[in-house]
Scaffold this motif. Structure first.
Motif, PDB file in Angstrom:
ATOM      1  N   ASN A  48      14.416   4.219  -3.884  1.00 31.78           N
ATOM      2  CA  ASN A  48      13.732   3.708  -5.069  1.00 31.78           C
ATOM      3  C   ASN A  48      12.611   2.757  -4.663  1.00 31.78           C
ATOM      4  OD1 ASN A  48      12.914   2.621  -7.491  1.00 31.78           O
ATOM      5  ND2 ASN A  48      14.807   1.481  -7.862  1.00 31.78           N
ATOM      6  N   PRO A  49      11.342   3.154  -4.793  1.00 33.30           N
ATOM      7  CA  PRO A  49      10.253   2.294  -4.334  1.00 33.30           C
ATOM      8  C   PRO A  49      10.114   1.008  -5.137  1.00 33.30           C
ATOM      9  CG  PRO A  49       9.390   4.185  -5.517  1.00 33.30           C
ATOM     10  CD  PRO A  49      10.848   4.431  -5.342  1.00 33.30           C
ATOM     11  N   HIS A  50      10.761   0.937  -6.290  1.00 31.98           N
ATOM     12  CA  HIS A  50      10.665  -0.249  -7.134  1.00 31.98           C
ATOM     13  C   HIS A  50      11.720  -1.283  -6.795  1.00 31.98           C
ATOM     14  CE1 HIS A  50       8.600   2.513 -10.349  1.00 31.98           C
ATOM     15  NE2 HIS A  50       7.987   2.490  -9.178  1.00 31.98           N
ATOM     16  N   ASP A  51      12.486  -1.021  -5.741  1.00 33.59           N
ATOM     17  CA  ASP A  51      13.550  -1.924  -5.311  1.00 33.59           C
ATOM     18  C   ASP A  51      13.258  -2.450  -3.914  1.00 33.59           C
ATOM     19  OD1 ASP A  51      15.950  -3.286  -4.974  1.00 33.59           O
ATOM     20  OD2 ASP A  51      17.078  -1.500  -4.432  1.00 33.59           O
ATOM     21  N   ASN A  52      12.923  -3.745  -3.821  1.00 37.12           N
ATOM     22  CA  ASN A  52      12.736  -4.424  -2.543  1.00 37.12           C
ATOM     23  C   ASN A  52      11.786  -3.640  -1.628  1.00 37.12           C
ATOM     24  OD1 ASN A  52      13.086  -6.551  -0.784  1.00 37.12           O
ATOM     25  ND2 ASN A  52      15.218  -6.153  -0.358  1.00 37.12           N
ATOM     26  N   TYR A  53      12.259  -3.233  -0.414  1.00 33.16           N
ATOM     27  CA  TYR A  53      11.407  -2.486   0.513  1.00 33.16           C
ATOM     28  C   TYR A  53      11.802  -1.012   0.623  1.00 33.16           C
ATOM     29  CZ  TYR A  53       9.269  -6.832   2.093  1.00 33.16           C
ATOM     30  OH  TYR A  53       8.564  -8.010   2.146  1.00 33.16           O
ATOM     31  N   SER A  54      12.526  -0.491  -0.351  1.00 33.87           N
ATOM     32  CA  SER A  54      12.981   0.892  -0.273  1.00 33.87           C
ATOM     33  C   SER A  54      11.836   1.894  -0.370  1.00 33.87           C
ATOM     34  CB  SER A  54      14.027   1.169  -1.359  1.00 33.87           C
ATOM     35  OG  SER A  54      15.178   0.381  -1.134  1.00 33.87           O
ATOM     36  N   GLY A  55      10.687   1.460  -0.862  1.00 38.62           N
ATOM     37  CA  GLY A  55       9.515   2.330  -0.856  1.00 38.62           C
ATOM     38  C   GLY A  55       9.132   2.767   0.549  1.00 38.62           C
ATOM     39  N   TRP A  56       9.400   1.906   1.531  1.00 42.45           N
ATOM     40  CA  TRP A  56       9.123   2.275   2.923  1.00 42.45           C
ATOM     41  C   TRP A  56       9.913   3.519   3.300  1.00 42.45           C
ATOM     42  CZ3 TRP A  56       6.612  -0.782   6.956  1.00 42.45           C
ATOM     43  CH2 TRP A  56       5.892  -1.878   6.451  1.00 42.45           C
ATOM     44  N   SER A  57      11.169   3.585   2.865  1.00 42.94           N
ATOM     45  CA  SER A  57      11.994   4.749   3.193  1.00 42.94           C
ATOM     46  C   SER A  57      11.518   5.978   2.441  1.00 42.94           C
ATOM     47  CB  SER A  57      13.465   4.447   2.873  1.00 42.94           C
ATOM     48  OG  SER A  57      13.917   3.355   3.651  1.00 42.94           O
ATOM     49  N   ALA A  58      11.107   5.806   1.193  1.00 44.36           N
ATOM     50  CA  ALA A  58      10.588   6.938   0.423  1.00 44.36           C
ATOM     51  C   ALA A  58       9.365   7.546   1.102  1.00 44.36           C
ATOM     52  CB  ALA A  58      10.245   6.493  -1.001  1.00 44.36           C
ATOM     53  N   ILE A  59       8.493   6.691   1.635  1.00 42.67           N
ATOM     54  CA  ILE A  59       7.285   7.179   2.322  1.00 42.67           C
ATOM     55  C   ILE A  59       7.630   7.694   3.716  1.00 42.67           C
ATOM     56  CG2 ILE A  59       5.013   6.549   3.213  1.00 42.67           C
ATOM     57  CD1 ILE A  59       5.058   6.564   0.213  1.00 42.67           C
ATOM     58  N   ARG A  60       8.410   6.917   4.463  1.00 46.37           N
ATOM     59  CA  ARG A  60       8.733   7.284   5.845  1.00 46.37           C
ATOM     60  C   ARG A  60       9.395   8.648   5.946  1.00 46.37           C
ATOM     61  NH1 ARG A  60      11.134   1.601   8.377  1.00 46.37           N
ATOM     62  NH2 ARG A  60       9.235   1.001   9.499  1.00 46.37           N
ATOM     63  N   ILE A 121       5.779  -2.823 -12.058  1.00 46.23           N
ATOM     64  CA  ILE A 121       5.434  -4.226 -12.291  1.00 46.23           C
ATOM     65  C   ILE A 121       6.452  -4.933 -13.188  1.00 46.23           C
ATOM     66  CG2 ILE A 121       2.980  -3.861 -11.854  1.00 46.23           C
ATOM     67  CD1 ILE A 121       2.517  -3.847 -14.865  1.00 46.23           C
ATOM     68  N   ALA A 122       7.296  -4.149 -13.858  1.00 50.39           N
ATOM     69  CA  ALA A 122       8.342  -4.751 -14.689  1.00 50.39           C
ATOM     70  C   ALA A 122       9.532  -5.226 -13.866  1.00 50.39           C
ATOM     71  CB  ALA A 122       8.818  -3.755 -15.746  1.00 50.39           C
ATOM     72  N   VAL A 123       9.784  -4.581 -12.711  1.00 50.02           N
ATOM     73  CA  VAL A 123      11.033  -4.865 -11.991  1.00 50.02           C
ATOM     74  C   VAL A 123      10.851  -5.326 -10.549  1.00 50.02           C
ATOM     75  CG1 VAL A 123      12.271  -3.196 -13.423  1.00 50.02           C
ATOM     76  CG2 VAL A 123      11.333  -2.449 -11.226  1.00 50.02           C
ATOM     77  N   HIS A 124       9.678  -5.146  -9.952  1.00 49.77           N
ATOM     78  CA  HIS A 124       9.515  -5.434  -8.526  1.00 49.77           C
ATOM     79  C   HIS A 124       9.214  -6.907  -8.279  1.00 49.77           C
ATOM     80  CE1 HIS A 124       7.918  -4.885  -4.359  1.00 49.77           C
ATOM     81  NE2 HIS A 124       8.881  -3.988  -4.340  1.00 49.77           N
ATOM     82  N   ASP A 125       9.598  -7.397  -7.094  1.00 48.40           N
ATOM     83  CA  ASP A 125       9.429  -8.824  -6.825  1.00 48.40           C
ATOM     84  C   ASP A 125       8.034  -9.196  -6.333  1.00 48.40           C
ATOM     85  OD1 ASP A 125       9.711  -7.614  -4.350  1.00 48.40           O
ATOM     86  OD2 ASP A 125      10.982  -9.166  -3.488  1.00 48.40           O
ATOM     87  N   ARG A 126       7.282  -8.261  -5.739  1.00 48.17           N
ATOM     88  CA  ARG A 126       5.968  -8.595  -5.194  1.00 48.17           C
ATOM     89  C   ARG A 126       4.806  -7.954  -5.954  1.00 48.17           C
ATOM     90  NH1 ARG A 126       8.853  -6.451  -1.294  1.00 48.17           N
ATOM     91  NH2 ARG A 126       7.364  -4.790  -0.843  1.00 48.17           N
ATOM     92  N   LEU A 131      -0.850  -6.876  -7.825  1.00 49.99           N
ATOM     93  CA  LEU A 131      -1.684  -5.957  -8.600  1.00 49.99           C
ATOM     94  C   LEU A 131      -2.362  -6.603  -9.805  1.00 49.99           C
ATOM     95  CD1 LEU A 131       0.806  -2.951  -8.517  1.00 49.99           C
ATOM     96  CD2 LEU A 131      -1.322  -3.139  -7.214  1.00 49.99           C
ATOM     97  N   LYS A 132      -1.769  -7.644 -10.350  1.00 49.62           N
ATOM     98  CA  LYS A 132      -2.348  -8.364 -11.506  1.00 49.62           C
ATOM     99  C   LYS A 132      -2.675  -7.426 -12.664  1.00 49.62           C
ATOM    100  CE  LYS A 132      -2.518 -12.349  -9.281  1.00 49.62           C
ATOM    101  NZ  LYS A 132      -1.575 -13.430  -9.581  1.00 49.62           N
ATOM    102  N   ILE A 133      -1.828  -6.431 -12.898  1.00 51.81           N
ATOM    103  CA  ILE A 133      -2.116  -5.448 -13.946  1.00 51.81           C
ATOM    104  C   ILE A 133      -1.869  -6.052 -15.336  1.00 51.81           C
ATOM    105  CG2 ILE A 133      -1.375  -3.255 -14.965  1.00 51.81           C
ATOM    106  CD1 ILE A 133      -0.848  -2.231 -12.155  1.00 51.81           C
ATOM    107  N   ASP A 134      -2.873  -5.909 -16.201  1.00 53.90           N
ATOM    108  CA  ASP A 134      -2.741  -6.308 -17.599  1.00 53.90           C
ATOM    109  C   ASP A 134      -2.254  -5.126 -18.438  1.00 53.90           C
ATOM    110  OD1 ASP A 134      -3.401  -8.339 -19.819  1.00 53.90           O
ATOM    111  OD2 ASP A 134      -4.466  -6.527 -20.473  1.00 53.90           O
ATOM    112  N   HIS A 135      -2.984  -4.023 -18.357  1.00 51.96           N
ATOM    113  CA  HIS A 135      -2.539  -2.799 -19.028  1.00 51.96           C
ATOM    114  C   HIS A 135      -3.212  -1.599 -18.373  1.00 51.96           C
ATOM    115  CE1 HIS A 135      -6.298  -3.682 -21.205  1.00 51.96           C
ATOM    116  NE2 HIS A 135      -6.344  -2.397 -21.523  1.00 51.96           N
ATOM    117  N   ILE A 136      -2.708  -0.405 -18.700  1.00 51.24           N
ATOM    118  CA  ILE A 136      -3.184   0.835 -18.090  1.00 51.24           C
ATOM    119  C   ILE A 136      -3.463   1.850 -19.183  1.00 51.24           C
ATOM    120  CG2 ILE A 136      -2.631   2.705 -16.482  1.00 51.24           C
ATOM    121  CD1 ILE A 136      -0.597   0.815 -15.149  1.00 51.24           C
TER     122      ILE A 136
END
Length: 511
Positions: A48-60, A121-126, A131-136
């Motif tokens: 799950n890329p939205h959890d901590n550093y697990s995005g690294w595993s999704a990409i790797r 951006i709702a759940v990730h810590d960094r 990203l400073k996203i306001d809206h998309i």
């Protein structure tokens, strides 16, 4: 309906994944990969890329892809996107690649990407700070991101592994180290645990033919076991081999070693709320009591480069641009004496008011270099009279978050986006600032860096920021890593990358 369909597909694939590697080989090409870079203690278990550093595993491991990626020079290039344009300082318009599908079967369009980024951006810590996203806004294959303030590095950040685009309709299947997702990559995960991932090739991959049919990624906590598995053929490729074991595979025609310099750095942060560490003389003495040259040449067998600060010399704002203390045991002893720490009882350790100077050194075992560094520092700091108590634990994050340490030594890729901002926003003023370091000027300069578009000016700010934290003796940096991937010689298309997270790709082949 989509979830039911993909669940049926994955159930069948998981039955196949439960078979032995030899059965896989009968049905096509297979590859078994051993790594010390996947574990719960490093925060990257699960996909799950939205959890901590697990995005690294999704990409790797070839499950996820980001809108942008980095070339060998760490320059940003389109990936799931094809182009972008800054409409103004707070608006960026991104054109998405046509013909991409998630492994769930859903077509990737701007609405799907919007849903993914909004969850991020709702759940990730960094990510929210980065990203400073306001809206998309989403319109077909056009994604328009509006930020709350100028965010020059947003394209770089969208290449961070946490930005892997996943199908939120499919959602996050299971949790934590067992979390699975539907990505756009060349492989589909059929089974995920905190210690192993089973993959099958994505036959509908947009990026072309995927050469290997089945892959198993196995986590190893023991470096000797990893080496033995490669020697016996239980695995065909490795990441994280012990340095003293590389000679077993060098100049051996049965193996291929691929390595490159990265910005992964082994570094320490002092606990600024610790009574001992509030004395700058003690912090500086610790830095001066660690022999970085010896650690890199002897312990890391020359596969590490001594670090002055966060970035290696390959960056214009790297090692050569800053100054810090060097290994100086005599100078360290003088600093301790200035603060009243002397060896009054002849036991080899300095003391004060009847108390021995003993520091709590926190680290974790999966990065094999870190317990070795702890042992090495324990020996060299003893020479200047400091007792080091090592807490080498897989539960290091709990201790770090609770402030239960004097020195916390970990590793991170300081420039994973090819830009200097990440290290400061994540570790110096961000959620990974476990030492509770505070400096108003550093915070101000980090905010300035975050909003500066000019590349040269960003480099100057990175130098100034590094020098400030070095002058404060808040962090110390020991070694930059030359990472290596060792494979059997019949394995092709698996190469080390400076960003440290493109490993399993569609180019992987077993001949």
């Amino acid at each position: 309906m989509k979830k039911k369909l993909i669940a049926a597909i994955l159930t069948g694939a998981m039955l196949a994944a439960g078979m032995t590697t030899s059965v896989w080989a009968d049905g096509g090409k297979s590859f078994v990969y051993g790594t010390t870079g996947y574990s719960e203690e490093m925060g990257d278990a699960g996909l799950n890329p939205h959890d901590n550093y697990s995005g690294w595993s999704a990409i790797r491991y070839g499950v996820g892809e980001t809108l942008f990626k980095y070339n060998d020079n760490m320059e940003v290039e389109p990936w799931l996107a094809t182009d972008y344009e800054f409409v103004d300082d707070t608006t960026v318009k991104i054109t998405l690649r046509d013909g991409v599908k998630f492994s769930s079967g859903r077509t990737m369009d701007a609405e799907a990407v919007k849903e993914c980024l909004e969850d991020l951006i709702a759940v990730h810590d960094r990510a929210p700070y980065d990203l400073k996203i306001d809206h998309i806004d989403a319109d077909g294959l056009t994604l328009t991101i509006y930020t709350t303030e100028p965010c020059p590095a947003i394209i770089n950040y969208l290449g961070d592994p946490y930005g892997a685009i996943i199908d939120m309709d499919y959602g996050i299947q299971w949790e934590g180290g067992s979390a699975n997702v539907a990505g756009t990559g060349p492989y589909v995960a059929t089974n995920v645990t905190p210690t192993q991932i089973d993959l099958v090739k994505n036959k509908d991959y947009w990026g072309g033919d995927v050469k290997v049919d089945n892959i198993t990624v196995k986590s190893f906590a023991d470096g000797s076991a990893l080496t033995a598995a490669l020697q016996t053929g239980d695995i065909q490729g490795t990441y994280g081999l012990q340095y003293d074991n590389y000679p077993l595979f060098e100049n051996n025609p049965d193996y291929t070693i691929n390595s490159c310099a990265t910005s992964r750095c082994f570094f320490g942060q002092f606990n600024m709320e610790s009574e001992l560490m509030q004395d700058q003389n003690i912090r500086k003495a610790v830095e001066m009591g660690i022999d970085k040259e010896g650690f890199c040449s002897v312990i890391m067998q020359g596969r590490g480069v001594p670090a002055k600060a966060a970035f290696p010399s390959s960056f214009s704002y790297g090692n050569d641009a800053v100054e810090t203390v060097s290994y100086d045991p005599d100078g360290a002893k003088k600093l301790l004496e200035e603060s009243g720490w002397t060896d009054t009882d002849g036991d080899g350790y300095v003391d004060k008011d009847g108390e021995k100077l003993s520091i709590n050194w926190l680290t974790y075992p999966t990065r094999l270099e870190q317990p070795k560094l702890a042992e090495y520092a324990q020996a060299t700091l003893k020479d200047i009279g400091i007792d080091v108590q090592v807490n080498n634990t897989s539960d290091h994050r709990t201790f770090a978050e609770n402030g239960d340490f004097d020195v916390y030594v970990s590793s991170t890729t300081t420039a994973p986006t090819g830009d200097p901002e990440y290290f400061f926003t994540s570790t110096v003023v961000g959620s990974k600032n476990y030492g509770k370091y505070q400096n108003d000027e550093v915070t101000k300069l980090t905010d300035q860096l975050h909003q500066t578009f000019d590349k040269d000016e960003r480099g100057k700010l990175a130098v100034e920021l590094q020098q400030d934290i070095l002058d404060d003796d808040a962090f110390f940096f020991v070694s930059h890593l030359n990472m290596g991937i060792v494979t059997k010689s019949n394995v092709k298309g698996m190469v080390a990358h400076p960003c440290d997270y493109y490993e399993i790709t569609a180019d992987l082949d077993v001949e």
